[in-house]
Design a protein around this motif. Structure first.
Motif, PDB file in Angstrom:
ATOM      1  N   VAL A 135       0.840  -1.198   0.000  1.00 60.67           N
ATOM      2  CA  VAL A 135       0.000   0.000   0.000  1.00 60.67           C
ATOM      3  C   VAL A 135       0.876   1.250   0.000  1.00 60.67           C
ATOM      4  O   VAL A 135       2.090   1.186   0.176  1.00 60.67           O
ATOM      5  N   GLU A 136       0.228   2.387  -0.224  1.00 63.34           N
ATOM      6  CA  GLU A 136       0.947   3.657  -0.248  1.00 63.34           C
ATOM      7  C   GLU A 136       1.472   3.998   1.149  1.00 63.34           C
ATOM      8  O   GLU A 136       0.798   3.745   2.161  1.00 63.34           O
ATOM      9  N   LYS A 137       2.654   4.580   1.216  1.00 60.76           N
ATOM     10  CA  LYS A 137       3.305   4.833   2.498  1.00 60.76           C
ATOM     11  C   LYS A 137       3.165   6.269   2.990  1.00 60.76           C
ATOM     12  O   LYS A 137       3.315   6.553   4.166  1.00 60.76           O
ATOM     13  N   ASP A 138       2.899   7.197   2.089  1.00 59.38           N
ATOM     14  CA  ASP A 138       2.800   8.584   2.529  1.00 59.38           C
ATOM     15  C   ASP A 138       1.709   9.304   1.754  1.00 59.38           C
ATOM     16  O   ASP A 138       0.977   8.685   0.990  1.00 59.38           O
ATOM     17  N   GLN A 145      -2.964   9.381   0.327  1.00 61.86           N
ATOM     18  CA  GLN A 145      -3.379   8.017  -0.014  1.00 61.86           C
ATOM     19  C   GLN A 145      -2.727   6.963   0.887  1.00 61.86           C
ATOM     20  O   GLN A 145      -2.739   5.775   0.562  1.00 61.86           O
ATOM     21  N   LYS A 146      -2.185   7.384   2.015  1.00 57.77           N
ATOM     22  CA  LYS A 146      -1.488   6.469   2.913  1.00 57.77           C
ATOM     23  C   LYS A 146      -2.385   5.274   3.266  1.00 57.77           C
ATOM     24  O   LYS A 146      -3.557   5.428   3.576  1.00 57.77           O
ATOM     25  N   ASP A 147      -1.782   4.079   3.176  1.00 61.00           N
ATOM     26  CA  ASP A 147      -2.434   2.797   3.504  1.00 61.00           C
ATOM     27  C   ASP A 147      -3.496   2.374   2.488  1.00 61.00           C
ATOM     28  O   ASP A 147      -4.231   1.410   2.725  1.00 61.00           O
ATOM     29  N   LEU A 148      -3.585   3.079   1.369  1.00 58.95           N
ATOM     30  CA  LEU A 148      -4.501   2.675   0.299  1.00 58.95           C
ATOM     31  C   LEU A 148      -3.725   1.898  -0.765  1.00 58.95           C
ATOM     32  O   LEU A 148      -2.538   2.117  -0.975  1.00 58.95           O
ATOM     33  N   PHE A 149      -4.425   0.999  -1.431  1.00 55.56           N
ATOM     34  CA  PHE A 149      -3.803   0.194  -2.489  1.00 55.56           C
ATOM     35  C   PHE A 149      -4.070   0.843  -3.836  1.00 55.56           C
ATOM     36  O   PHE A 149      -5.230   1.058  -4.222  1.00 55.56           O
TER      37      PHE A 149
END
Length: 639
Positions: A517-520, A523-527
């Motif tokens: 998933v996104e780290k920053d 969109q953090k924690d989104l795929f």
């Protein structure tokens, strides 16, 4: 029923059509009769030519490949069914032998559902009926129905879309205007005038329909002097009325109208004339429902004289897209329909813009689509990527000619933006002079990208290599394609750079099979399903199709299918990539509708275990195709 296995079967089936349309008790009856089939990879459920069983199948876990054997004994993968997908139903309905072979693609669990019990519980279920009609209209179930068919046509069957609309529930007028059977014709006519309606239903003391009066009745029986204006409505009304149930389909309504040569149907509580009137279905209602078909939408687009009308037609296509997804139609079929509509919208936008220009184009030109529209993969509204190629002109005429086409590009881009296609943030549009060139300048541009490769060149050329002709002189596009392939023969280094670019997003699973998933940022924690799953397949297909010098195939799934035809050693991998791309595209589009966005970013925790499993199954082909690229283009040590 204290049967824990049956309850587990029920708990799974209730999430998928057509079982989600069954009542709980009915679905439990089906679930209690289901047989569970455990399969190892390569196990055959049925073969082509086998007599049909009295069961059809639903994949619980794993995947089942449906294979067609041609007259030349070639094995063609028709479809790969995974969790929730049905197969093996058509032979039962048609009472014919199996036309396909069904084989486990991996370790799988399949539910075998007896057709008899399914028929019993779904006999009067309109929603189940509509699902089955839709599936058969598009050949979703076992698409090969004759030996001579040696092409996969499951993904494109023209002229079947109207059939799908026919089996929608009819949208009738509720709370219709009525008059009492003791009323005079004058009273009824005043009501019709005040409500601006062309017919009125005559009801008795219990609100049961007993007759109908139309404008034609007034013209033929009152204006001609046969009856006075104060006559009782019973003297001129048409009776008895034709009645129907509230959940009738468009097809049923139209059939009744044709059968009785009428233009109105009375909808009653129980479908008979002995119950209360609740609505009226008119011939106009039927036509309005059938208006949301590809053929009608395309006609509306061609007739549109303003951007506002184009937007309305394109929004209809979105409703059509959503309906097709809900009916579980093949994504390849859906994509081709929407691509045709998108191109038609663009063509009309160009035609409208040309009428606004002060003069006719000074030379011939071609409007080309880039990116997802160029690949015929644009389903939801996304940003626009386009360009213009125009014929060569004398040097002294170049600036004037380019200015003309840039202005045209601005008008078209503005129109497309109003329709719903956002402006490209990077400015990759025909309104930008950099993307509005002569054919000679475009050849030079691609030559520079290919022979003087750097990261910027790869970024730009990867988008432009997916161009497709939309409007104008197609020969300009063909000429540019020929020039590109001639230039590619002069270097192999360009393929290495494209290959490196295709590997920039590794398979989207990390340690312990967790989604990457996104780290920053926001969109953090989104795929990111587009960048991490769809684009690696897009990039790989583009690279391999260019290396094999195949022209005219832009769609990613079709590119992989073409590669499967010419490279038998990797046929299974390419077919898996094509299937994975379609599945990911469908998943992204559904997420887009669900969250009213592009579907690009997904919150993994909101997905069911089944949905997560389906996503993971699509990632293996990404890993495998990237390994092929590393070896074929010697990329392991290429930086």
């Amino acid at each position: 029923m204290n049967n824990s296995i049956a309850y587990r079967v029920y708990d799974f089936l209730k999430n998928y059509p057509p079982f989600n349309h069954l009542k709980t008790d009915d679905l439990l009856k089906v679930s209690s009769e289901v047989s569970i089939v455990y399969l190892e990879k390569g196990d055959v459920i049925f073969k082509k030519g086998d007599p049909f069983n009295n069961v059809f199948y639903v994949v619980r876990n794993g995947a089942v490949t449906l294979i067609h054997t041609t007259n030349e004994n070639e094995q063609v993968v028709v479809n790969i069914s995974d969790g929730g997908d049905l197969f093996g139903l058509r032979p039962l309905i048609a009472q014919e032998s199996y036309k396909l072979t069904a084989k486990a693609n991996e370790e799988s669990i399949v539910y075998a559902i007896p057709i008899d019990i399914f028929r019993q519980v779904s006999a009067d279920n309109t929603n189940v009926y509509k699902f089955l009609i839709t599936a058969f209209a598009t050949n979703t179930f076992d698409p090969y129905t004759a030996e001579e068919n040696s092409k996969i046509f499951v993904d494109y069957l023209p002229n079947t879309s109207k059939d799908i609309e026919y089996f929608q529930t009819a949208n009738y007028t509720k709370n219709p205007i009525t008059c009492h059977h003791h009323s005079t014709l004058k009273e009824a006519a005043i009501k019709m005038k005040n409500h601006k309606i062309g017919c009125i239903i005559v009801v008795d003391d219990n609100d049961k329909p007993v007759g109908i009066i139309t404008n034609s009745d007034i013209k033929n029986k009152i204006a001609t002097g046969i009856f006075p204006i104060d006559t009782n409505v019973g003297n001129i009304m048409s009776t008895p009325v034709i009645t129907c149930k509230r959940d009738l389909t468009v097809a049923e309504g139209q059939l009744k109208m044709v059968q009785y040569n009428i233009g109105h149907l009375c909808i009653t509580k129980d479908g008979t004339e002995n119950s209360k009137l609740i609505g009226v279905l008119t011939h106009h209602d039927v036509l309005a429902t059938l208006g949301n078909t590809p053929s009608v939408i395309l006609k509306e687009i061609k007739r549109a004289k303003r951007t506002k009308k184009l937007r309305a037609a394109r929004l209809k296509a979105n409703h059509l897209l959503k309906s097709y997804l809900e009916q579980n139609m093949p994504i390849g079929h859906i994509t081709k329909i929407i691509a045709q509509i998108n191109d038609a919208v663009t063509v009309r936008a160009v035609e409208i813009a040309l009428k606004k220009m002060p003069k006719k184009p000074p030379v011939k030109f071609s409007w080309i689509a880039l990116g997802s529209q160029g690949r015929k993969e644009q389903l939801l509204f996304t940003d626009q990527d386009n360009a213009i190629i125009f014929e060569d002109v004398p040097e002294e005429k170049h600036q004037e000619t380019q200015d003309y086409f840039v202005e045209l590009g601005k008008l078209v881009s503005k129109s497309l933006n109003k329709i719903g296609f956002e402006y490209c943030e990077a400015g990759m549009m025909a309104s930008n002079p950099d993307w509005c060139k002569t054919i000679t300048d475009w050849k030079a541009q691609f030559g520079d990208w290919i022979l003087n490769t750097d990261d910027k060149a790869i970024l730009l050329s990867s988008i432009f290599f997916d161009f497709s002709h939309v409007y104008g002189k197609k020969n300009l596009v063909d000429e540019l394609s020929d020039s590109i392939y001639e230039t590619l023969e002069k270097t192999s280094m360009f393929f290495k750079f494209l290959g490196r670019d295709a590997l920039k997003n590794p398979p989207p699973l990390g340690f312990f099979k967790k989604f990457a998933v996104e780290k920053d940022n926001e969109q953090k924690d989104l795929f990111n399903i587009k960048n991490r799953a769809i684009m690696p397949l897009v990039d790989a297909a583009r690279l391999l199709i260019l290396q094999n010098k195949i022209k005219g195939v832009n769609n990613t799934a079709e590119r992989f299918e073409k590669l499967a035809d010419i490279d038998k050693n990797n046929k299974e991998l390419y077919q898996s990539c094509a299937y994975a791309f379609k599945a990911l595209s469908k998943f992204k589009t559904k997420q887009g509708f669900l969250h009213n966005n592009t579907g690009k970013f997904i919150e993994i925790e909101t997905l069911t275990k089944e949905e997560q499993l389906k996503l993971r199954r699509c990632f293996k082909p990404i890993h495998d195709i990237q390994e092929v690229l590393k070896i074929r283009f010697d990329l392991k040590n290429f930086a």
